[in-house]
Design a protein around this motif. Structure first.
Motif, mmCIF file in Angstrom:
data_model
loop_
_atom_site.group_PDB
_atom_site.id
_atom_site.type_symbol
_atom_site.label_atom_id
_atom_site.label_comp_id
_atom_site.label_asym_id
_atom_site.label_seq_id
_atom_site.Cartn_x
_atom_site.Cartn_y
_atom_site.Cartn_z
ATOM 1 N N PRO A 134 0.802 -1.219 0.000
ATOM 2 C CA PRO A 134 0.000 0.000 0.000
ATOM 3 C C PRO A 134 0.840 1.276 0.000
ATOM 4 O O PRO A 134 1.992 1.269 0.408
ATOM 5 C CB PRO A 134 -0.812 -0.108 1.292
ATOM 6 N N GLY A 135 0.220 2.343 -0.486
ATOM 7 C CA GLY A 135 0.885 3.637 -0.492
ATOM 8 C C GLY A 135 0.330 4.544 -1.569
ATOM 9 O O GLY A 135 -0.746 4.307 -2.111
ATOM 10 N N ASP A 136 1.096 5.579 -1.880
ATOM 11 C CA ASP A 136 0.713 6.553 -2.906
ATOM 12 C C ASP A 136 1.372 6.180 -4.231
ATOM 13 O O ASP A 136 2.466 5.609 -4.256
ATOM 14 C CB ASP A 136 1.184 7.955 -2.517
ATOM 15 N N VAL A 137 0.703 6.520 -5.344
ATOM 16 C CA VAL A 137 1.271 6.301 -6.677
ATOM 17 C C VAL A 137 1.119 7.602 -7.460
ATOM 18 O O VAL A 137 -0.002 8.058 -7.700
ATOM 19 C CB VAL A 137 0.595 5.130 -7.415
ATOM 20 N N ALA A 138 2.256 8.194 -7.839
ATOM 21 C CA ALA A 138 2.266 9.423 -8.639
ATOM 22 C C ALA A 138 2.319 9.017 -10.108
ATOM 23 O O ALA A 138 3.239 8.309 -10.527
ATOM 24 C CB ALA A 138 3.465 10.283 -8.271
ATOM 25 N N VAL A 139 1.311 9.418 -10.874
ATOM 26 C CA VAL A 139 1.203 8.979 -12.264
ATOM 27 C C VAL A 139 0.993 10.148 -13.215
ATOM 28 O O VAL A 139 0.548 11.227 -12.820
ATOM 29 C CB VAL A 139 0.027 7.988 -12.441
ATOM 30 N N THR A 140 1.311 9.890 -14.464
ATOM 31 C CA THR A 140 0.879 10.742 -15.562
ATOM 32 C C THR A 140 -0.091 9.884 -16.363
ATOM 33 O O THR A 140 0.259 8.784 -16.802
ATOM 34 C CB THR A 140 2.048 11.194 -16.440
ATOM 35 N N LEU A 141 -1.311 10.353 -16.504
ATOM 36 C CA LEU A 141 -2.338 9.613 -17.221
ATOM 37 C C LEU A 141 -2.129 9.723 -18.725
ATOM 38 O O LEU A 141 -1.358 10.563 -19.204
ATOM 39 C CB LEU A 141 -3.716 10.143 -16.837
ATOM 40 N N LYS A 142 -2.834 8.905 -19.477
ATOM 41 C CA LYS A 142 -2.759 8.943 -20.939
ATOM 42 C C LYS A 142 -3.057 10.343 -21.470
ATOM 43 O O LYS A 142 -2.466 10.788 -22.440
ATOM 44 C CB LYS A 142 -3.739 7.932 -21.528
ATOM 45 N N ALA A 149 -1.058 14.948 -14.653
ATOM 46 C CA ALA A 149 -0.222 14.374 -13.602
ATOM 47 C C ALA A 149 -0.963 14.473 -12.279
ATOM 48 O O ALA A 149 -1.377 15.561 -11.881
ATOM 49 C CB ALA A 149 1.107 15.110 -13.528
ATOM 50 N N ILE A 150 -1.161 13.320 -11.630
ATOM 51 C CA ILE A 150 -1.859 13.294 -10.349
ATOM 52 C C ILE A 150 -1.167 12.295 -9.424
ATOM 53 O O ILE A 150 -0.426 11.425 -9.877
ATOM 54 C CB ILE A 150 -3.349 12.918 -10.492
ATOM 55 N N THR A 151 -1.413 12.444 -8.132
ATOM 56 C CA THR A 151 -0.957 11.456 -7.157
ATOM 57 C C THR A 151 -2.183 10.800 -6.553
ATOM 58 O O THR A 151 -3.063 11.469 -6.007
ATOM 59 C CB THR A 151 -0.093 12.106 -6.071
ATOM 60 N N LEU A 152 -2.245 9.486 -6.692
ATOM 61 C CA LEU A 152 -3.333 8.693 -6.121
ATOM 62 C C LEU A 152 -2.882 8.290 -4.730
ATOM 63 O O LEU A 152 -1.879 7.599 -4.581
ATOM 64 C CB LEU A 152 -3.599 7.478 -7.001
ATOM 65 N N VAL A 153 -3.582 8.747 -3.718
ATOM 66 C CA VAL A 153 -3.112 8.582 -2.338
ATOM 67 C C VAL A 153 -3.786 7.414 -1.629
ATOM 68 O O VAL A 153 -4.940 7.082 -1.891
ATOM 69 C CB VAL A 153 -3.289 9.876 -1.515
ATOM 70 N N GLU A 154 -3.014 6.826 -0.725
ATOM 71 C CA GLU A 154 -3.471 5.772 0.172
ATOM 72 C C GLU A 154 -4.151 4.618 -0.547
ATOM 73 O O GLU A 154 -5.213 4.143 -0.142
ATOM 74 C CB GLU A 154 -4.389 6.357 1.250
ATOM 75 N N LEU A 155 -3.520 4.130 -1.631
ATOM 76 C CA LEU A 155 -4.069 2.991 -2.356
ATOM 77 C C LEU A 155 -3.834 1.708 -1.561
ATOM 78 O O LEU A 155 -2.857 1.581 -0.828
ATOM 79 C CB LEU A 155 -3.414 2.874 -3.731
ATOM 80 N N MET A 156 -4.747 0.761 -1.733
ATOM 81 C CA MET A 156 -4.658 -0.518 -1.025
ATOM 82 C C MET A 156 -4.068 -1.588 -1.941
ATOM 83 O O MET A 156 -4.316 -1.586 -3.160
ATOM 84 C CB MET A 156 -6.052 -0.970 -0.571
ATOM 85 N N ALA A 157 -3.323 -2.494 -1.357
ATOM 86 C CA ALA A 157 -2.736 -3.602 -2.104
ATOM 87 C C ALA A 157 -3.824 -4.565 -2.575
ATOM 88 O O ALA A 157 -4.849 -4.735 -1.912
ATOM 89 C CB ALA A 157 -1.734 -4.339 -1.225
ATOM 90 N N GLY A 158 -3.601 -5.162 -3.752
ATOM 91 C CA GLY A 158 -4.496 -6.191 -4.258
ATOM 92 C C GLY A 158 -5.722 -5.702 -4.984
ATOM 93 O O GLY A 158 -6.547 -6.500 -5.419
ATOM 94 N N THR A 170 9.182 10.134 -7.841
ATOM 95 C CA THR A 170 8.928 11.161 -6.832
ATOM 96 C C THR A 170 7.449 11.151 -6.476
ATOM 97 O O THR A 170 6.595 11.358 -7.339
ATOM 98 C CB THR A 170 9.335 12.554 -7.362
ATOM 99 N N GLY A 171 7.139 10.857 -5.231
ATOM 100 C CA GLY A 171 5.760 10.838 -4.771
ATOM 101 C C GLY A 171 5.140 9.450 -4.719
ATOM 102 O O GLY A 171 4.046 9.283 -4.213
ATOM 103 N N THR A 172 5.841 8.446 -5.259
ATOM 104 C CA THR A 172 5.320 7.077 -5.213
ATOM 105 C C THR A 172 5.922 6.344 -4.030
ATOM 106 O O THR A 172 7.146 6.231 -3.918
ATOM 107 C CB THR A 172 5.629 6.326 -6.522
#
Length: 89
Positions: free
Chosen positions: A44-52, A56-65, A78-80
């Motif tokens: 678990p954690g944050d994932v900093a992405v650039t979408l198609k 650019a956004i940071t998806l926060v507090e994502l859960m595993a699985g 940076t940010g992931t």
């Protein structure tokens, strides 16, 4: 008969099942080898992405699985903080 013969005329789309996956190494400079249909994380954690779209956004507090249905072009280092990221295609 090979399994692929059964699906010879099948066109993969965004609503169909996931057909492949690859390991994602977060990188501030490099794009992913292909835009994802979604992604999943092992830790678990944050994932900093650039979408198609280029947003650019940071998806926060994502859960595993969990499969997250985002069309991602880049996962930035940076940010992931999430680990074990898999790109789904």
């Amino acid at each position: 008969m090979p399994i692929t013969d059964n699906f010879r005329d099948y066109t993969a789309g965004l609503t169909g099942p996931i057909c492949g996956a690859f390991d994602v190494v977060p990188d501030d400079a490099a794009d992913l080898p292909q835009v994802t249909r979604g992604f999943m994380i092992g830790g678990p954690g944050d994932v900093a992405v650039t979408l198609k779209s280029g947003d650019a956004i940071t998806l926060v507090e994502l859960m595993a699985g969990v499969v997250y249905p985002f069309r991602v072009a880049q996962v930035r280092g940076t940010g992931t903080t999430a680990t074990g990221i898999k790109g789904l295609v």
